[in-house]
Write an enzyme that holds these catalytic residues in place. Structure first.
Site, PDB file in Angstrom:
ATOM      1  N   GLY A   1      21.880 164.648  43.672  1.00 26.41           N
ATOM      2  CA  GLY A   1      22.338 164.163  42.366  1.00 26.41           C
ATOM      3  C   GLY A   1      21.239 164.131  41.313  1.00 26.41           C
TER       4      GLY A   1
ATOM      5  N   GLY B   1      22.642 160.662  48.426  1.00 30.14           N
ATOM      6  CA  GLY B   1      22.840 161.245  47.091  1.00 30.14           C
ATOM      7  C   GLY B   1      21.646 162.096  46.689  1.00 30.14           C
TER       8      GLY B   1
ATOM      9  N   TYR C   1      31.662 150.565  35.800  1.00 31.63           N
ATOM     10  CA  TYR C   1      30.292 150.912  36.178  1.00 31.63           C
ATOM     11  C   TYR C   1      29.412 149.652  36.120  1.00 31.63           C
ATOM     12  CZ  TYR C   1      25.740 153.348  35.744  1.00 31.63           C
ATOM     13  OH  TYR C   1      24.460 153.793  35.915  1.00 31.63           O
TER      14      TYR C   1
ATOM     15  N   ILE D   1      26.765 164.954  50.476  1.00 32.76           N
ATOM     16  CA  ILE D   1      28.165 165.047  50.888  1.00 32.76           C
ATOM     17  C   ILE D   1      28.584 166.523  50.845  1.00 32.76           C
ATOM     18  CG2 ILE D   1      28.996 162.718  50.328  1.00 32.76           C
ATOM     19  CD1 ILE D   1      29.891 163.856  47.595  1.00 32.76           C
TER      20      ILE D   1
ATOM     21  N   LYS E   1      27.619 147.444  39.031  1.00 35.65           N
ATOM     22  CA  LYS E   1      26.157 147.260  39.045  1.00 35.65           C
ATOM     23  C   LYS E   1      25.776 145.777  39.143  1.00 35.65           C
ATOM     24  CE  LYS E   1      24.749 151.500  39.078  1.00 35.65           C
ATOM     25  NZ  LYS E   1      24.268 152.045  40.356  1.00 35.65           N
TER      26      LYS E   1
HETATM   27  N1  SER Z   1      22.804 156.756  32.459  1.00 43.54           N
HETATM   28  C1  SER Z   1      23.831 155.827  32.806  1.00 43.54           C
HETATM   29  C2  SER Z   1      25.091 156.116  32.077  1.00 43.54           C
HETATM   30  O1  SER Z   1      24.998 156.531  30.945  1.00 43.54           O
HETATM   31  C3  SER Z   1      23.407 154.422  32.500  1.00 43.54           C
HETATM   32  O2  SER Z   1      22.617 153.925  33.507  1.00 43.54           O
HETATM   33  O3  SER Z   1      26.128 155.909  32.608  1.00 43.54           O
END
Ligand code: SER
Length: 318
Positions: free
Chosen positions: A11, A8, A143, A35, A147
Site C-alpha cells: 500500500g 499492507g 475513517y 492480500i 482511528k
Molecule cells: N491521508 C489520509 C486521508 O486523506 C488522512 O490520514 O484520508
C-alpha cells in the site's frame, strides 16, 4: 525488533516502509504481508520473504507470526477517508475487526504493534489551530471513528495486557512512489503528477483550507523511530501528533510554480472532500512527540516540493 511483519506491504505507506525496514533490520527479517490481488512486485518481492496476510483472518496472521518468529507488527491495512465513506462496513471490518485480530495475535505471541492513526481522528469541534496532543476527538467520518477506536483499543491492550502498542497520527503523506487511494489529502500528491505531466490541475479542496502534511521519508522515520524509542520515556502511546508542514492549496501551487512557471491550477471543489478537510485540524502541535521520543521532521514545503518534482520527473520519464 528482530523479525517484523508488515500488513499492507504493497500500500501507500507499506511499499516504502517495508523497504526501509529491510535496510535497517535485514531483508530476511521483514515479511511483506499482502492480500491476493495486491502482490508485491520488483524490489518488494525480491528483497525478502512475503506471505498472504489478510488482516481479517486472525488464524492466518497467527500462522505467519509463528512461522517467522515475528516480534513486531506494522499494521497498515486501512481504507482512506473518502473511500471509507463509500464503504463504511468494509472500513470497519478492516480497521477495527482487523486490528482486534492483530492485537490478539500480539498478545498471544508477545509482539509490539504499530497501527497508524491520523489527523482524521479529529473532528469539527477539535481546536483547529495548533491542535493539542490531548484534546476533543469527535470525528464525523467512519475513517475518523475507526482511528479513534484504534487509538483507544491499542491503549487498552497496552494497559490491560502489556502489549507494546505505539502509534502516530499521520498527516497527509506525500510521495512519488505509491499513490494514495481515496484520501482527502491526496490532492497534495495529485498536484505534482499534473505539474510534471504539464496538465492543468483541478483542485478538489477550496482555497484557504489548510491541512497538515508530511513528506514520506519523514513519515517512515516517524514510524521507525517511535518503535525504537525508549518505552520509559513514553507518556503517550496511541497516538502521537506528528507534523512537518501545513498549507492550503494556493501555497503548494505557488511553491510548484517557482519551478514550473507555466503550471495552471483551477478549483473544482469536491463537496465530500471539502467537508472532511474542514473538519480536520489546520495545524497540529507535535510537542509531545518531540519531547518523548525526539521527533523532528527534515522536510518543509520548499525542500519537499523540490525533491518531489525531481523524483517524479525522473519516474515519469522511465
Ligand atoms: N491521508 C489520509 C486521508 O486523506 C488522512 O490520514 O484520508
Amino acid at each position: 525488533m528482530k523479525n517484523i511483519l508488515v500488513i499492507g506491504s504493497t500500500g501507500q505507506i507499506g511499499s516504502e516502509l517495508t523497504t526501509a525496514l529491510r535496510k535497517q533490520y535485514g531483508g530476511n527479517h521483514v515479511v511483506a504481508g499482502y492480500i491476493p490481488g495486491a502482490e508485491p512486485k520488483g524490489e518488494l518481492a525480491e528483497g525478502g520473504p512475503s506471505a498472504i496476510a489478510d488482516v481479517t483472518n486472525g488464524a492466518q496472521l497467527a500462522d505467519i507470526v509463528q512461522r517467522y518468529d515475528i516480534d513486531a507488527i506494522y499494521n497498515l491495512a486501512a481504507l482512506l477517508s473518502v473511500v471509507a465513506e463509500q464503504k463504511p462496513q468494509l472500513a470497519w471490518r478492516i480497521g477495527i475487526d482487523g486490528l482486534w485480530n492483530v492485537l490478539e495475535v500480539a498478545r498471544e505471541h508477545q509482539c509490539a504493534v504499530f497501527t497508524p492513526s491520523s489527523i482524521g481522528s479529529f473532528g469539527p469541534n477539535t481546536p483547529h489551530e495548533l491542535t493539542p496532543q490531548d484534546t476533543i476527538q469527535r470525528p464525523k467520518t467512519i475513517y475518523g471513528v475507526s482511528k479513534v477506536c484504534t487509538e483507544l483499543l491499542s491503549d487498552y491492550y497496552f494497559t490491560k495486557y502489556g502489549v507494546d502498542t505505539r502509534s502516530v497520527r499521520f498527516p497527509g503523506l506525500i510521495s512519488y512512489v505509491t499513490p494514495p487511494g481515496g484520501g482527502t489529502t491526496d490532492y497534495a500528491v495529485d498536484i505534482f503528477y499534473a505539474a510534471v505531466r504539464g496538465e492543468k490541475f483541478l483542485c478538489p479542496i477550496a482555497k484557504g483550507t489548510r491541512m497538515d502534511m508530511m513528506y514520506m521519508p519523514d513519515g517512515l522515520r516517524a514510524a521507525m523511530e517511535l518503535m525504537e524509542a525508549n518505552p520509559d520515556k513514553l507518556i503517550h502511546r496511541n497516538g502521537f501528533n506528528v507534523t512537518a508542514m501545513s498549507f492550503p492549496p494556493e501555497k503548494i501551487y505557488a511553491e510548484i510554480r517557482k519551478r514550473c512557471p507555466d503550471f495552471k491550477m483551477e478549483y473544482q471543489v469536491d463537496p465530500l472532500k471539502q467537508a472532511i478537510a474542514e473538519s480536520w485540524p489546520d495545524s497540529l502541535d507535535d510537542t509531545a512527540a518531540r519531547e518523548e521520543w525526539g521527533w523532528r521532521p527534515e522536510f518543509g514545503l520548499a525542500t519537499m516540493t523540490r525533491d518531489m518534482l525531481e523524483k517524479l520527473t525522473e519516474k515519469l520519464k522511465g
